[in-house]
Enzyme design. Structure first.
Site, PDB file in Angstrom:
ATOM      1  N   CYS A 116      -5.036   9.691  -5.696  1.00 35.16           N
ATOM      2  CA  CYS A 116      -4.820   9.199  -7.064  1.00 35.16           C
ATOM      3  C   CYS A 116      -5.833   9.843  -8.001  1.00 35.16           C
ATOM      4  O   CYS A 116      -5.573  10.052  -9.175  1.00 35.16           O
ATOM      5  CB  CYS A 116      -4.945   7.682  -7.094  1.00 35.16           C
TER       6      CYS A 116
ATOM      7  N   GLU B  29      -3.546  -1.007  -8.803  1.00 30.84           N
ATOM      8  CA  GLU B  29      -4.286   0.275  -8.768  1.00 30.84           C
ATOM      9  C   GLU B  29      -3.230   1.364  -8.753  1.00 30.84           C
ATOM     10  O   GLU B  29      -2.593   1.602  -7.739  1.00 30.84           O
ATOM     11  CB  GLU B  29      -5.161   0.351  -7.501  1.00 30.84           C
TER      12      GLU B  29
ATOM     13  N   THR C  30       0.825  -1.228   0.000  1.00 30.50           N
ATOM     14  CA  THR C  30       0.000   0.000   0.000  1.00 30.50           C
ATOM     15  C   THR C  30       0.856   1.274   0.000  1.00 30.50           C
ATOM     16  O   THR C  30       1.994   1.274   0.461  1.00 30.50           O
ATOM     17  CB  THR C  30      -0.936   0.006   1.231  1.00 30.50           C
ATOM     18  N   PRO C  31       0.254   2.384  -0.494  1.00 29.78           N
ATOM     19  CA  PRO C  31       0.981   3.658  -0.615  1.00 29.78           C
ATOM     20  C   PRO C  31       0.815   4.551   0.610  1.00 29.78           C
ATOM     21  O   PRO C  31       0.114   4.194   1.554  1.00 29.78           O
ATOM     22  CB  PRO C  31       0.289   4.292  -1.821  1.00 29.78           C
TER      23      PRO C  31
ATOM     24  N   GLU D 193       6.900   2.421   3.755  1.00 28.67           N
ATOM     25  CA  GLU D 193       7.853   2.784   4.804  1.00 28.67           C
ATOM     26  C   GLU D 193       7.664   4.242   5.246  1.00 28.67           C
ATOM     27  O   GLU D 193       8.138   4.646   6.297  1.00 28.67           O
ATOM     28  CB  GLU D 193       9.298   2.551   4.319  1.00 28.67           C
TER      29      GLU D 193
ATOM     30  N   PRO E 224       2.850  -2.123   4.397  1.00 32.71           N
ATOM     31  CA  PRO E 224       2.502  -0.710   4.185  1.00 32.71           C
ATOM     32  C   PRO E 224       3.753   0.039   3.751  1.00 32.71           C
ATOM     33  O   PRO E 224       4.870  -0.460   3.905  1.00 32.71           O
ATOM     34  CB  PRO E 224       2.058  -0.256   5.580  1.00 32.71           C
TER      35      PRO E 224
HETATM   36  P1  NAD Z   1       4.962   3.929  -4.540  1.00 31.65           P
HETATM   37  O1  NAD Z   1       4.721   3.171  -5.782  1.00 31.65           O
HETATM   38  O2  NAD Z   1       6.250   4.664  -4.412  1.00 31.65           O
HETATM   39  O3  NAD Z   1       4.894   2.954  -3.271  1.00 31.65           O
HETATM   40  C1  NAD Z   1       3.768   2.153  -3.045  1.00 31.65           C
HETATM   41  C2  NAD Z   1       4.172   0.938  -2.241  1.00 31.65           C
HETATM   42  O4  NAD Z   1       5.043   0.128  -3.022  1.00 31.65           O
HETATM   43  C3  NAD Z   1       4.937   1.259  -0.963  1.00 31.65           C
HETATM   44  O5  NAD Z   1       4.546   0.366   0.043  1.00 31.65           O
HETATM   45  C4  NAD Z   1       6.376   1.011  -1.363  1.00 31.65           C
HETATM   46  O6  NAD Z   1       7.216   0.697  -0.276  1.00 31.65           O
HETATM   47  C5  NAD Z   1       6.199  -0.191  -2.260  1.00 31.65           C
HETATM   48  N1  NAD Z   1       7.311  -0.449  -3.175  1.00 31.65           N
HETATM   49  C6  NAD Z   1       8.146   0.435  -3.764  1.00 31.65           C
HETATM   50  N2  NAD Z   1       9.031  -0.214  -4.547  1.00 31.65           N
HETATM   51  C7  NAD Z   1       8.730  -1.540  -4.454  1.00 31.65           C
HETATM   52  C8  NAD Z   1       9.308  -2.710  -5.021  1.00 31.65           C
HETATM   53  N3  NAD Z   1      10.336  -2.652  -5.855  1.00 31.65           N
HETATM   54  N4  NAD Z   1       8.753  -3.891  -4.692  1.00 31.65           N
HETATM   55  C9  NAD Z   1       7.691  -3.972  -3.851  1.00 31.65           C
HETATM   56  N5  NAD Z   1       7.119  -2.892  -3.281  1.00 31.65           N
HETATM   57  C10 NAD Z   1       7.643  -1.691  -3.583  1.00 31.65           C
HETATM   58  O7  NAD Z   1       3.716   4.899  -4.347  1.00 31.65           O
HETATM   59  P2  NAD Z   1       3.502   6.039  -3.268  1.00 31.65           P
HETATM   60  O8  NAD Z   1       4.394   7.181  -3.613  1.00 31.65           O
HETATM   61  O9  NAD Z   1       3.530   5.465  -1.897  1.00 31.65           O
HETATM   62  O10 NAD Z   1       1.958   6.418  -3.547  1.00 31.65           O
HETATM   63  C11 NAD Z   1       1.559   7.374  -4.456  1.00 31.65           C
HETATM   64  C12 NAD Z   1       1.095   6.722  -5.737  1.00 31.65           C
HETATM   65  O11 NAD Z   1       0.018   5.815  -5.479  1.00 31.65           O
HETATM   66  C13 NAD Z   1       0.534   7.751  -6.712  1.00 31.65           C
HETATM   67  O12 NAD Z   1       0.977   7.435  -8.005  1.00 31.65           O
HETATM   68  C14 NAD Z   1      -0.965   7.546  -6.587  1.00 31.65           C
HETATM   69  O13 NAD Z   1      -1.704   7.974  -7.707  1.00 31.65           O
HETATM   70  C15 NAD Z   1      -1.045   6.073  -6.389  1.00 31.65           C
HETATM   71  N6  NAD Z   1      -2.328   5.690  -5.810  1.00 31.65           N
HETATM   72  C16 NAD Z   1      -3.220   5.014  -6.587  1.00 31.65           C
HETATM   73  C17 NAD Z   1      -4.482   4.683  -6.091  1.00 31.65           C
HETATM   74  C18 NAD Z   1      -5.487   3.940  -6.913  1.00 31.65           C
HETATM   75  O14 NAD Z   1      -6.446   3.422  -6.335  1.00 31.65           O
HETATM   76  N7  NAD Z   1      -5.349   3.860  -8.219  1.00 31.65           N
HETATM   77  C19 NAD Z   1      -4.798   5.037  -4.776  1.00 31.65           C
HETATM   78  C20 NAD Z   1      -3.855   5.712  -4.008  1.00 31.65           C
HETATM   79  C21 NAD Z   1      -2.618   6.021  -4.533  1.00 31.65           C
END
Ligand code: NAD
Length: 475
Positions: free
Chosen positions: A280, A246, A147-148, A176, A174
């Protein structure tokens, strides 16, 4: 609350290496969490796989409803945690905490419903006196949930509640950046009676344990919400596993010439700045036709100037910080780049550390980084369009993303075309792109996702295997 430990099948697990969680507003350390390694992830999946959930529908309903009630009772406590680790303002934190009640109570109501179907087989000349029934069963393996940061309670709830409603086991990672809310939620679930083996929460940096979450042999399904970059990495790495992605958005709010401009401007400003613009489905491009653009732009600026940006804990604040200073600097530079390419800055940009105040930019060139990329902050960019719906649709569809949209018009012929031709998962007429209820299907296409939907009803379907079984049946 002891949030400094992971929860592996309910056991508190610590590591020597820790990750600091900081408050983006004042850089104070809110807490530390363990920096899990791949072996911790393995341990969590093994513990989950070894356990076979056998909760009746009634038991699941009780756990889910109790969770909803505990979250409602502790709404302010959760809001405080959310504000501390995200920098979101108190109003946003409270809204995030109160939304969670719906997710959990809808899941509670849905878990008691059997959605099995029946197909009579004597319906053609080749038919037989039989009936085929369907029933949904939990996955054989474990759900890997990632999750983000931007909705630290709701994104997690949207994965855990449908999983529990369908008797599944989950290992959750979740982000970090905001892991404390997820750990607090896990404790609420255990308190509500969830068998601890059904949920583990592992914390850490993706560089040390990200791939373990994606490739674990006991993970049957990966449910991921986050950026396009990481989503595509998961798609490329996961191999023969189900995945629900997502991803990011670049959502338009479209304003046509017949629109009530005051109402449209209100939606534009709210949609672009709520949650510090970090949804998002935040309004990322305001497409307004030339005929009304001058007046609309004036109204947007007037409303944006009224928003109070500042101390997230101040109940009067409308817009708190973005997630960190690095992001705020990026948004500021994108605004300046747009201005260098011909945009007019009407309000802002004002930045102090991670505090980035709402910023109105008009005449934004359609091809500058500010609107080509997902600018995940409270920028309000106005893109002027020719007075022609076909051109507006073309411009709206010109992005790689396809999550949601909002449309301001009363003309039914326009509405029909937007619903049919916008390349998005959702079209909201006279609402922000982010409008939804926690039960309705939600998700995007193109770079925003592979077309799978979240929302409690759809997620419960995704998290199950449909078994068909048949019987001789003459009646
Ligand atoms: P992110 O992609 O940087 O991180 C999301 C999750 O992925 C975090 O838990 C992170 O630790 C993990 N992660 C990162 N690299 C990874 C890897 N190599 N392997 C496994 N896990 C990994 O996103 P963010 O900056 O936390 O969140 C913002 C993004 O999320 C925006 O692009 C936003 O639009 C999107 N978002 C989408 C929705 C939707 O429903 N479509 C909802 C909320 C947020």
């Amino acid at each position: 609350m002891r949030l400094e430990a992971m929860r592996i099948a309910g056991k508190l697990v610590r590591t020597d290496d820790v990750i600091e969680v900081t408050n983006p507003y004042d850089n104070s350390v809110v807490g530390t969490v363990p920096a899990a390694r791949a072996e911790h992830v393995r341990e969590a999946f093994q513990a989950a796989k070894a356990f076979k959930p056998r909760l009746t529908r009634h038991e699941r309903q009780r756990i889910l409803q109790r969770t909803a009630e505990l979250l409602r009772d502790r709404q302010e406590l959760f809001a405080r945690l959310i504000v501390s680790e995200t920098g979101l303002c108190w109003k946003d934190g409270l809204y995030e905490a109160s939304r969670a009640y719906d997710v959990w109570s809808f899941a509670a109501q849905l878990t008691i419903k059997d959605d099995g179907e029946i197909y009579a087989c004597d319906i053609s000349s080749m038919g037989k006196p039989r009936k085929i029934f369907t029933t949904r069963l939990p996955l054989l393996g474990v759900i890997s949930a990632i999750t983000p940061f931007n909705h630290p309670l709701n994104m997690v709830s949207h994965k855990l509640a449908p999983a529990i409603a369908t008797n599944n086991r989950v290992v959750l990672k979740p982000t970090e950046l905001t892991p404390l809310t997820a750990l607090a939620l896990a404790d609420v679930l255990y308190e509500a009676g969830l068998p601890p083996e059904m949920l583990s929460v592992v914390t850490g940096s993706p560089s040390t344990m990200g791939d373990a979450m994606i490739t674990d042999p006991d993970a049957d399904l990966i449910t991921f919400t986050g950026s396009v970059r990481v989503g595509k990495h998961i798609a490329n790495t996961a191999g023969y596993k189900r995945r629900i992605l997502e991803l990011g958005g670049n959502d338009p709010l479209i304003v046509m010439e017949d629109a009530d401009l005051d109402k449209a401007a209100e939606l534009a400003v709210t949609g672009a700045t709520k949650n510090s613009g970090q949804r998002c489905t935040a309004v990322k491009r305001i497409l307004v036709v030339d005929a009304v653009a001058d007046e609309f732009s004036r109204l947007v600026t007037e409303k944006a100037k009224k928003l109070k940006s500042g101390d997230p804990m101040d109940p009067e604040t409308d817009v708190g910080t973005v997630i960190n200073e690095r992001s705020a600097i990026l948004f500021e530079s994108r605004v300046k780049d747009a201005a260098a390419k011909g945009a007019a800055i009407l309000h802002g940009p004002e930045r102090r550390g991670a505090l980035f105040a709402p910023t109105v930019v008009d005449h934004v060139p359609h091809d500058c980084e500010l609107v080509l990329e997902e600018t995940f902050g409270p920028v309000i960019p106005i893109l002027r369009c020719p007075n022609d719906i076909s051109e507006v649709i073309l411009i709206s569809n010109s992005t790689a993303y396809g999550l949601s949209s909002g449309v301001c018009t009363n003309r039914l012929d326009y509405i029909e075309r937007f619903v049919a031709e916008l390349e998005v998962g959702t079209v909201n007429v006279w609402e922000v792109p982010g409008y939804r209820i926690e039960m309705s299907p939600f998700g995007g296409i193109k770079d925003s996702g592979l077309g799978d939907k979240e929302g409690v009803v759809e997620a419960m379907k995704s998290f199950t295997n449909v078994r068909t079984w048949s019987l001789p049946w003459t009646a």
